[in-house]
Design a protein around this motif. Structure first.
Motif, short mmCIF file in Angstrom:
data_model
loop_
_atom_site.label_atom_id
_atom_site.label_comp_id
_atom_site.label_asym_id
_atom_site.label_seq_id
_atom_site.Cartn_x
_atom_site.Cartn_y
_atom_site.Cartn_z
N THR A 240 0.56 -1.20 0.06
CA THR A 240 0.13 -0.11 0.17
C THR A 240 0.73 1.31 0.19
O THR A 240 1.72 1.53 0.98
CB THR A 240 -0.81 0.63 1.60
N GLY A 241 0.68 2.52 -1.01
CA GLY A 241 0.88 3.70 -0.97
C GLY A 241 -0.08 4.91 -0.19
O GLY A 241 -0.52 4.33 0.40
N SER A 242 0.47 5.73 -1.19
CA SER A 242 -0.62 7.38 -0.60
C SER A 242 -1.57 7.49 -1.69
O SER A 242 -2.40 8.02 -1.21
CB SER A 242 -0.07 8.43 -0.47
N TYR A 243 -1.55 6.46 -2.61
CA TYR A 243 -2.50 7.33 -3.82
C TYR A 243 -3.24 6.06 -4.49
O TYR A 243 -2.44 4.88 -4.70
CB TYR A 243 -1.52 8.23 -5.31
N ALA A 244 -4.37 5.89 -4.91
CA ALA A 244 -5.22 5.15 -5.66
C ALA A 244 -4.78 5.01 -6.73
O ALA A 244 -3.36 5.40 -7.67
CB ALA A 244 -6.32 5.44 -5.76
N ARG A 245 -4.61 3.88 -7.78
CA ARG A 245 -3.46 3.55 -8.97
C ARG A 245 -5.26 3.30 -10.78
O ARG A 245 -6.16 2.80 -9.65
CB ARG A 245 -3.05 2.63 -9.06
N GLY A 246 -4.66 4.24 -10.86
CA GLY A 246 -5.88 4.26 -12.24
C GLY A 246 -5.49 3.67 -13.64
O GLY A 246 -4.12 3.61 -13.81
N MET A 247 -6.03 2.37 -13.45
CA MET A 247 -5.57 1.14 -14.80
C MET A 247 -6.08 1.77 -16.06
O MET A 247 -7.27 1.67 -15.97
CB MET A 247 -6.06 -0.22 -14.10
N LEU A 248 -5.15 1.44 -17.00
CA LEU A 248 -5.83 2.47 -18.32
C LEU A 248 -5.86 1.28 -18.97
O LEU A 248 -5.10 -0.44 -19.41
CB LEU A 248 -4.77 3.42 -18.80
N PHE A 249 -6.77 1.04 -19.99
CA PHE A 249 -6.34 -0.35 -20.91
C PHE A 249 -7.49 0.41 -21.97
O PHE A 249 -8.22 1.07 -22.24
CB PHE A 249 -7.68 -1.09 -20.49
N ALA A 250 -7.37 -0.33 -23.37
CA ALA A 250 -8.17 -0.39 -24.88
C ALA A 250 -7.58 -1.76 -24.93
O ALA A 250 -7.15 -2.09 -25.25
CB ALA A 250 -7.70 0.40 -25.21
N PHE A 251 -9.47 -1.82 -25.56
CA PHE A 251 -9.30 -3.19 -27.49
C PHE A 251 -8.97 -2.51 -28.46
O PHE A 251 -9.60 -2.45 -29.07
CB PHE A 251 -10.72 -3.21 -26.99
N HIS A 252 -7.79 -2.78 -28.22
CA HIS A 252 -6.96 -2.06 -29.33
C HIS A 252 -5.05 -2.76 -29.65
O HIS A 252 -5.42 -3.18 -28.10
CB HIS A 252 -6.73 -1.20 -28.58
N PRO A 253 -4.25 -2.56 -30.78
CA PRO A 253 -3.51 -3.63 -30.92
C PRO A 253 -2.52 -2.57 -30.26
O PRO A 253 -1.44 -2.95 -29.61
CB PRO A 253 -2.98 -3.25 -32.40
N GLY A 254 -2.54 -1.33 -29.72
CA GLY A 254 -1.43 -0.77 -28.98
C GLY A 254 -0.20 -0.81 -29.26
O GLY A 254 0.12 0.02 -30.45
N ILE A 255 0.97 -1.47 -28.84
CA ILE A 255 2.18 -1.51 -28.94
C ILE A 255 2.70 -2.17 -30.38
O ILE A 255 3.54 -2.29 -31.22
CB ILE A 255 3.20 -1.62 -27.84
#
Length: 297
Positions: A240-255
């Motif tokens: 546990t750290g100090s800040y919430a985590r924002g998990m990012l995603f997309a149904f996309h080929p990305g890299i």
């Protein structure tokens, strides 16, 4: 915290900010969408966020889950009639199947072209994702598709270490050359967990799956699937750290296809291996498929 540790952390943050200034000031995202390489691959664009009540935390009241209206491109392989919303209204549904903690429910939804799920630091949640036709009231199996998770990082070296666990039902798993991710394969569970291994700051988050800096590509993971009816993933962080985590995603080929924005501002194709600073896609798990063979050459 000791003064030496504070100095090291501040230095890391300053370096990250300098990298952000040189890499991440991108032109308008809309002007760079739909590159020929991306359009040759399957993706599903996130549209309007219709409902937000993941884990029953709101802000909407009623049925649990997140719902986005989406649009699949032709390479996904759905019948052409799915282009007509009066016949088929395709949606992405996401539901929590384990306890979920989030003190900012309104933070869930969409950030530009990326899906976003907030999770309290040091916590995780298992999710089931599937596509649903709001007209026929039936779930939809995509013949082909891709799913990318972005911005794997930590709060510092030892806290809020982000991870994503996926089932081995995904046909292929790609990272970028020089990836900062670590992975742990668990054959007994038929799953693979990918871990963050570098400290990050909010300002180095990607703007879009269509354009990524070298740093953003090295902190991303792209999964390719065939005929999957639903997706089971676990997202979160440990220590546990100090800040919430924002998990990012997309149904996309990305890299696999996103343009790489180099520090000098030049945009280069994802697969151009002639440039030292361009982290080209690397196949991590799964045999090379015909569909992506010439992409990775």
């Amino acid at each position: 915290m000791a003064m030496g540790q504070t100095t090291v952390q501040m230095t890391a943050i300053l370096l990250a900010l300098l990298a952000f200034q040189s890499e991440a000031t991108a032109p308008p995202v809309d002007s760079m969408k739909h590159s020929p390489l991306c359009d040759s691959m399957p993706y599903v664009e996130l549209g309007e966020a219709l409902w937000s009540n993941l884990g029953g935390h709101g802000p909407n009241q009623g049925a649990e889950g997140l719902i986005w209206r989406v649009q699949a491109n032709r390479q996904v392989g759905l019948p052409k009639e799915f282009d007509d919303r009066s016949l088929h209204d395709l949606q992405l549904h996401v539901h929590a199947v384990t306890p979920y903690e989030n003190n900012c429910p309104k933070c869930n939804g969409i950030e530009r072209d990326l899906g976003k799920i907030f999770i309290e630091s040091g916590r995780n949640v298992s999710l089931v994702m599937y596509f649903h036709d709001a007209v026929t009231k039936r779930n939809v199996t995509l013949p082909q598709g891709t799913l990318t998770f972005f911005d794997f990082d930590t709060e510092n070296a030892n806290t809020a270490i982000e991870f994503v666990t996926v089932q081995e039902s995904f046909a292929h798993t790609y990272t970028a050359y020089g990836t900062t991710l670590l992975f742990q394969k668990e054959p007994d569970k038929k799953s693979i967990t990918f871990w963050a291994n570098v400290q990050g700051v909010a300002m180095d988050n990607p703007f879009s799956p269509w354009i990524l800096t070298p740093t953003q590509k090295r902190k991303s993971l792209t999964l390719q699937f065939d005929f999957v009816r639903e997706f089971k993933v676990t997202l979160g962080s440990i220590n546990t750290g100090s800040y919430a985590r924002g998990m990012l995603f997309a149904f996309h080929p990305g890299i696999l296809c996103a343009l790489t924005r180099l520090p000098n501002g030049v945009m280069v194709p994802a697969t151009d291996s002639s440039l030292t600073g361009n982290p080209v896609p690397v196949l991590q798990f799964g045999e090379r498929s015909t569909a992506y063979h010439n992409v990775l050459l």
